[in-house]
Design a protein around this motif. Structure first.
Motif, PDB file in Angstrom:
ATOM      1  N   HIS A   9       0.813  -1.229   0.000  1.00 14.09           N
ATOM      2  CA  HIS A   9       0.000   0.000   0.000  1.00 14.09           C
ATOM      3  C   HIS A   9       0.847   1.282   0.000  1.00 14.09           C
ATOM      4  O   HIS A   9       2.035   1.258   0.285  1.00 14.09           O
ATOM      5  CB  HIS A   9      -0.993   0.016   1.171  1.00 14.09           C
ATOM      6  CG  HIS A   9      -1.604  -1.324   1.420  1.00 14.09           C
ATOM      7  ND1 HIS A   9      -2.294  -2.019   0.443  1.00 14.09           N
ATOM      8  CD2 HIS A   9      -1.587  -2.138   2.500  1.00 14.09           C
ATOM      9  CE1 HIS A   9      -2.687  -3.173   0.939  1.00 14.09           C
ATOM     10  NE2 HIS A   9      -2.272  -3.289   2.171  1.00 14.09           N
ATOM     11  N   LYS A  16      -6.957   1.783   4.041  1.00 10.91           N
ATOM     12  CA  LYS A  16      -5.909   1.059   4.766  1.00 10.91           C
ATOM     13  C   LYS A  16      -5.408   1.873   5.950  1.00 10.91           C
ATOM     14  O   LYS A  16      -4.283   2.367   5.972  1.00 10.91           O
ATOM     15  CB  LYS A  16      -4.747   0.710   3.811  1.00 10.91           C
ATOM     16  CG  LYS A  16      -5.175  -0.131   2.617  1.00 10.91           C
ATOM     17  CD  LYS A  16      -5.531  -1.543   3.057  1.00 10.91           C
ATOM     18  CE  LYS A  16      -5.885  -2.434   1.879  1.00 10.91           C
ATOM     19  NZ  LYS A  16      -6.270  -3.771   2.306  1.00 10.91           N
ATOM     20  N   GLU A  29      -1.695   2.158   7.438  1.00 13.08           N
ATOM     21  CA  GLU A  29      -0.995   0.897   7.199  1.00 13.08           C
ATOM     22  C   GLU A  29       0.282   1.092   6.387  1.00 13.08           C
ATOM     23  O   GLU A  29       1.283   0.440   6.650  1.00 13.08           O
ATOM     24  CB  GLU A  29      -1.913  -0.133   6.513  1.00 13.08           C
ATOM     25  CG  GLU A  29      -1.264  -1.513   6.536  1.00 13.08           C
ATOM     26  CD  GLU A  29      -1.989  -2.572   5.728  1.00 13.08           C
ATOM     27  OE1 GLU A  29      -3.133  -2.354   5.324  1.00 13.08           O
ATOM     28  OE2 GLU A  29      -1.371  -3.621   5.493  1.00 13.08           O
ATOM     29  N   HIS A  88       2.279  -6.536   6.316  1.00 21.09           N
ATOM     30  CA  HIS A  88       0.995  -5.845   6.397  1.00 21.09           C
ATOM     31  C   HIS A  88       0.505  -5.765   7.840  1.00 21.09           C
ATOM     32  O   HIS A  88       0.984  -6.484   8.712  1.00 21.09           O
ATOM     33  CB  HIS A  88      -0.081  -6.598   5.596  1.00 21.09           C
ATOM     34  CG  HIS A  88       0.148  -6.548   4.126  1.00 21.09           C
ATOM     35  ND1 HIS A  88      -0.558  -5.725   3.293  1.00 21.09           N
ATOM     36  CD2 HIS A  88       1.037  -7.211   3.345  1.00 21.09           C
ATOM     37  CE1 HIS A  88      -0.126  -5.885   2.050  1.00 21.09           C
ATOM     38  NE2 HIS A  88       0.844  -6.784   2.043  1.00 21.09           N
ATOM     39  N   ALA A  89      -0.518  -4.903   8.030  1.00 26.42           N
ATOM     40  CA  ALA A  89      -1.325  -4.930   9.251  1.00 26.42           C
ATOM     41  C   ALA A  89      -2.736  -5.334   8.839  1.00 26.42           C
ATOM     42  O   ALA A  89      -3.204  -4.980   7.762  1.00 26.42           O
ATOM     43  CB  ALA A  89      -1.334  -3.565   9.925  1.00 26.42           C
TER      44      ALA A  89
HETATM   45 ZN   LIG Z   1      -2.343  -4.640   3.798  1.00 26.03          ZN
END
Ligand SMILES: [Zn+2]
Length: 197
Positions: A9, A16, A29, A88-89
Protein backbone atom coordinates in the motif's frame (compact mmCIF):
# COMPACT_ATOMS: atom_id res chain seq x y z
CA UNK A 1 19.73 -16.66 -0.59
CA UNK A 2 18.21 -13.33 -1.50
CA UNK A 3 15.56 -11.79 0.75
CA UNK A 4 13.03 -9.42 -0.81
CA UNK A 5 10.89 -7.20 1.41
CA UNK A 6 7.59 -5.74 0.18
CA UNK A 7 5.63 -3.13 2.10
CA UNK A 8 2.07 -3.06 0.91
CA UNK A 9 0.00 0.00 0.00
CA UNK A 10 0.81 3.68 -0.37
CA UNK A 11 0.10 6.90 1.42
CA UNK A 12 -3.06 7.52 -0.61
CA UNK A 13 -4.46 3.95 -0.60
CA UNK A 14 -8.09 4.27 0.57
CA UNK A 15 -9.29 2.37 3.61
CA UNK A 16 -5.91 1.06 4.77
CA UNK A 17 -5.96 2.79 8.13
CA UNK A 18 -7.23 2.39 11.69
CA UNK A 19 -10.21 4.28 13.06
CA UNK A 20 -9.41 7.59 14.74
CA UNK A 21 -8.95 6.55 18.38
CA UNK A 22 -10.34 8.67 21.27
CA UNK A 23 -6.88 10.22 21.80
CA UNK A 24 -6.92 11.41 18.17
CA UNK A 25 -4.33 8.92 16.93
CA UNK A 26 -4.76 6.98 13.69
CA UNK A 27 -2.51 4.30 12.22
CA UNK A 28 -1.91 4.33 8.49
CA UNK A 29 -0.99 0.90 7.20
CA UNK A 30 1.46 2.18 4.55
CA UNK A 31 3.48 3.89 7.30
CA UNK A 32 3.49 0.84 9.60
CA UNK A 33 4.44 -1.54 6.78
CA UNK A 34 7.31 0.71 5.67
CA UNK A 35 8.58 1.19 9.21
CA UNK A 36 8.74 -2.57 9.82
CA UNK A 37 10.30 -3.15 6.39
CA UNK A 38 12.99 -0.55 7.09
CA UNK A 39 13.77 -2.02 10.52
CA UNK A 40 14.00 -5.56 9.12
CA UNK A 41 16.12 -4.40 6.18
CA UNK A 42 18.52 -2.50 8.46
CA UNK A 43 19.17 -5.46 10.77
CA UNK A 44 19.47 -8.03 7.98
CA UNK A 45 21.84 -5.84 5.97
CA UNK A 46 23.99 -5.23 9.08
CA UNK A 47 24.19 -9.01 9.50
CA UNK A 48 25.40 -9.42 5.94
CA UNK A 49 22.17 -10.87 4.55
CA UNK A 50 21.52 -10.11 0.86
CA UNK A 51 18.30 -8.13 1.22
CA UNK A 52 16.36 -5.71 -0.96
CA UNK A 53 13.37 -3.42 -0.44
CA UNK A 54 10.97 -3.82 -3.36
CA UNK A 55 9.10 -0.55 -2.76
CA UNK A 56 11.17 2.48 -1.75
CA UNK A 57 8.40 4.88 -2.81
CA UNK A 58 5.86 6.32 -0.37
CA UNK A 59 3.04 6.18 -2.95
CA UNK A 60 1.10 3.03 -3.84
CA UNK A 61 3.01 0.91 -6.33
CA UNK A 62 0.65 -1.37 -8.24
CA UNK A 63 0.71 -5.08 -7.52
CA UNK A 64 1.64 -5.74 -11.15
CA UNK A 65 4.68 -3.47 -10.83
CA UNK A 66 5.72 -4.97 -7.49
CA UNK A 67 5.46 -8.47 -8.95
CA UNK A 68 7.43 -7.34 -12.00
CA UNK A 69 10.24 -6.06 -9.72
CA UNK A 70 10.28 -9.30 -7.72
CA UNK A 71 10.26 -11.58 -10.74
CA UNK A 72 13.03 -9.58 -12.42
CA UNK A 73 15.32 -10.22 -9.42
CA UNK A 74 14.16 -13.84 -9.11
CA UNK A 75 15.08 -14.46 -12.75
CA UNK A 76 18.67 -13.44 -12.01
CA UNK A 77 19.10 -15.21 -8.65
CA UNK A 78 16.83 -18.17 -9.38
CA UNK A 79 13.30 -18.24 -7.93
CA UNK A 80 14.09 -20.99 -5.40
CA UNK A 81 16.96 -18.86 -4.05
CA UNK A 82 14.61 -15.95 -3.27
CA UNK A 83 12.13 -15.41 -0.48
CA UNK A 84 9.67 -12.51 -0.68
CA UNK A 85 8.15 -11.30 2.57
CA UNK A 86 5.21 -8.91 2.22
CA UNK A 87 4.50 -6.99 5.44
CA UNK A 88 0.99 -5.84 6.40
CA UNK A 89 -1.32 -4.93 9.25
CA UNK A 90 -4.68 -6.68 9.38
CA UNK A 91 -8.21 -5.23 9.54
CA UNK A 92 -11.70 -6.58 9.99
CA UNK A 93 -12.08 -6.55 13.76
CA UNK A 94 -10.18 -9.70 14.79
CA UNK A 95 -7.08 -10.10 16.90
CA UNK A 96 -3.72 -11.79 16.53
CA UNK A 97 -1.11 -12.68 13.95
CA UNK A 98 -1.37 -14.66 10.72
CA UNK A 99 0.51 -15.40 7.51
CA UNK A 100 -0.62 -16.25 4.00
CA UNK A 101 0.85 -18.23 1.11
CA UNK A 102 -0.40 -19.21 -2.34
CA UNK A 103 -2.84 -22.11 -2.65
CA UNK A 104 -1.39 -25.62 -2.63
CA UNK A 105 1.67 -27.28 -1.10
CA UNK A 106 4.71 -25.17 -1.98
CA UNK A 107 8.04 -24.22 -0.45
CA UNK A 108 6.38 -21.06 0.88
CA UNK A 109 4.41 -23.27 3.31
CA UNK A 110 7.66 -24.42 4.95
CA UNK A 111 8.89 -20.84 5.27
CA UNK A 112 5.50 -19.74 6.65
CA UNK A 113 5.65 -22.47 9.32
CA UNK A 114 8.98 -21.00 10.50
CA UNK A 115 7.33 -17.55 10.63
CA UNK A 116 4.48 -18.94 12.76
CA UNK A 117 6.97 -20.51 15.18
CA UNK A 118 8.86 -17.25 15.59
CA UNK A 119 5.66 -15.19 15.89
CA UNK A 120 4.40 -17.52 18.64
CA UNK A 121 7.76 -17.23 20.41
CA UNK A 122 7.82 -13.42 20.12
CA UNK A 123 4.17 -12.88 21.06
CA UNK A 124 3.18 -15.61 23.56
CA UNK A 125 0.35 -13.38 24.83
CA UNK A 126 -1.21 -13.03 21.38
CA UNK A 127 -3.43 -15.33 19.36
CA UNK A 128 -1.85 -17.15 16.41
CA UNK A 129 -4.51 -17.40 13.71
CA UNK A 130 -3.92 -20.75 12.02
CA UNK A 131 -5.50 -22.82 9.29
CA UNK A 132 -4.50 -26.39 10.16
CA UNK A 133 -6.64 -28.71 7.96
CA UNK A 134 -3.92 -28.96 5.26
CA UNK A 135 -1.31 -29.86 7.87
CA UNK A 136 0.42 -26.50 8.27
CA UNK A 137 -0.56 -23.28 10.03
CA UNK A 138 -0.53 -20.77 7.17
CA UNK A 139 -3.65 -19.49 5.45
CA UNK A 140 -3.81 -19.83 1.68
CA UNK A 141 -5.39 -17.58 -0.91
CA UNK A 142 -4.93 -16.46 -4.50
CA UNK A 143 -3.78 -12.96 -3.51
CA UNK A 144 -2.12 -11.36 -6.54
CA UNK A 145 1.30 -11.04 -4.88
CA UNK A 146 1.19 -14.67 -3.74
CA UNK A 147 -0.04 -16.11 -7.03
CA UNK A 148 2.05 -14.19 -9.57
CA UNK A 149 5.47 -14.06 -7.93
CA UNK A 150 7.86 -16.71 -9.26
CA UNK A 151 9.60 -17.16 -5.89
CA UNK A 152 8.20 -18.40 -2.55
CA UNK A 153 6.22 -15.60 -0.91
CA UNK A 154 4.99 -15.21 2.66
CA UNK A 155 2.56 -12.38 3.46
CA UNK A 156 2.43 -11.47 7.15
CA UNK A 157 -0.57 -9.77 8.77
CA UNK A 158 0.83 -8.24 11.92
CA UNK A 159 -2.17 -7.73 14.20
CA UNK A 160 -5.36 -5.75 13.63
CA UNK A 161 -5.14 -2.01 13.22
CA UNK A 162 -8.90 -1.68 13.86
CA UNK A 163 -8.80 -3.60 17.18
CA UNK A 164 -7.76 -1.38 20.07
CA UNK A 165 -5.22 -3.59 21.88
CA UNK A 166 -3.65 -4.85 18.66
CA UNK A 167 -3.38 -1.32 17.29
CA UNK A 168 -1.84 -0.04 20.52
CA UNK A 169 0.84 -2.73 20.18
CA UNK A 170 1.77 -1.87 16.59
CA UNK A 171 1.59 1.87 17.23
CA UNK A 172 4.31 1.69 19.89
CA UNK A 173 8.00 1.75 19.07
CA UNK A 174 8.62 -1.26 21.31
CA UNK A 175 5.80 -3.23 19.67
CA UNK A 176 7.15 -2.41 16.23
CA UNK A 177 10.63 -3.52 17.24
CA UNK A 178 9.18 -6.84 18.44
CA UNK A 179 7.42 -7.30 15.08
CA UNK A 180 10.65 -6.46 13.23
CA UNK A 181 12.81 -8.71 15.43
CA UNK A 182 10.34 -11.55 14.90
CA UNK A 183 10.66 -11.15 11.12
CA UNK A 184 14.46 -11.09 11.35
CA UNK A 185 14.51 -14.25 13.49
CA UNK A 186 12.18 -16.03 11.05
CA UNK A 187 14.11 -14.90 7.96
CA UNK A 188 17.46 -16.00 9.45
CA UNK A 189 15.94 -19.43 10.12
CA UNK A 190 14.48 -19.54 6.58
CA UNK A 191 17.96 -18.88 5.18
CA UNK A 192 19.40 -21.73 7.29
CA UNK A 193 16.59 -24.02 6.15
CA UNK A 194 17.21 -23.07 2.52
CA UNK A 195 20.97 -23.56 2.77
CA UNK A 196 20.60 -26.99 4.38
CA UNK A 197 18.09 -28.30 1.84
ZN1 LIG B 1 -2.34 -4.64 3.80
Amino acid sequence: MKILIDNGHGKETPGKRSPVWPDGSQLYEYEFNRDIARRVYAVLTARGVDCELIVSEICDISLAERVRRVNKIARVVGPSNCLLVSIHANAGGGTGWEAWTSIGQTEADNYATIFYEEAARAFPEKRMRKDMPDGDPDKEENFYILKHTSCPTVLTENFFMDTKDDCKLIFSGSGRQRVADMHVAAIVRCIEYHNNK
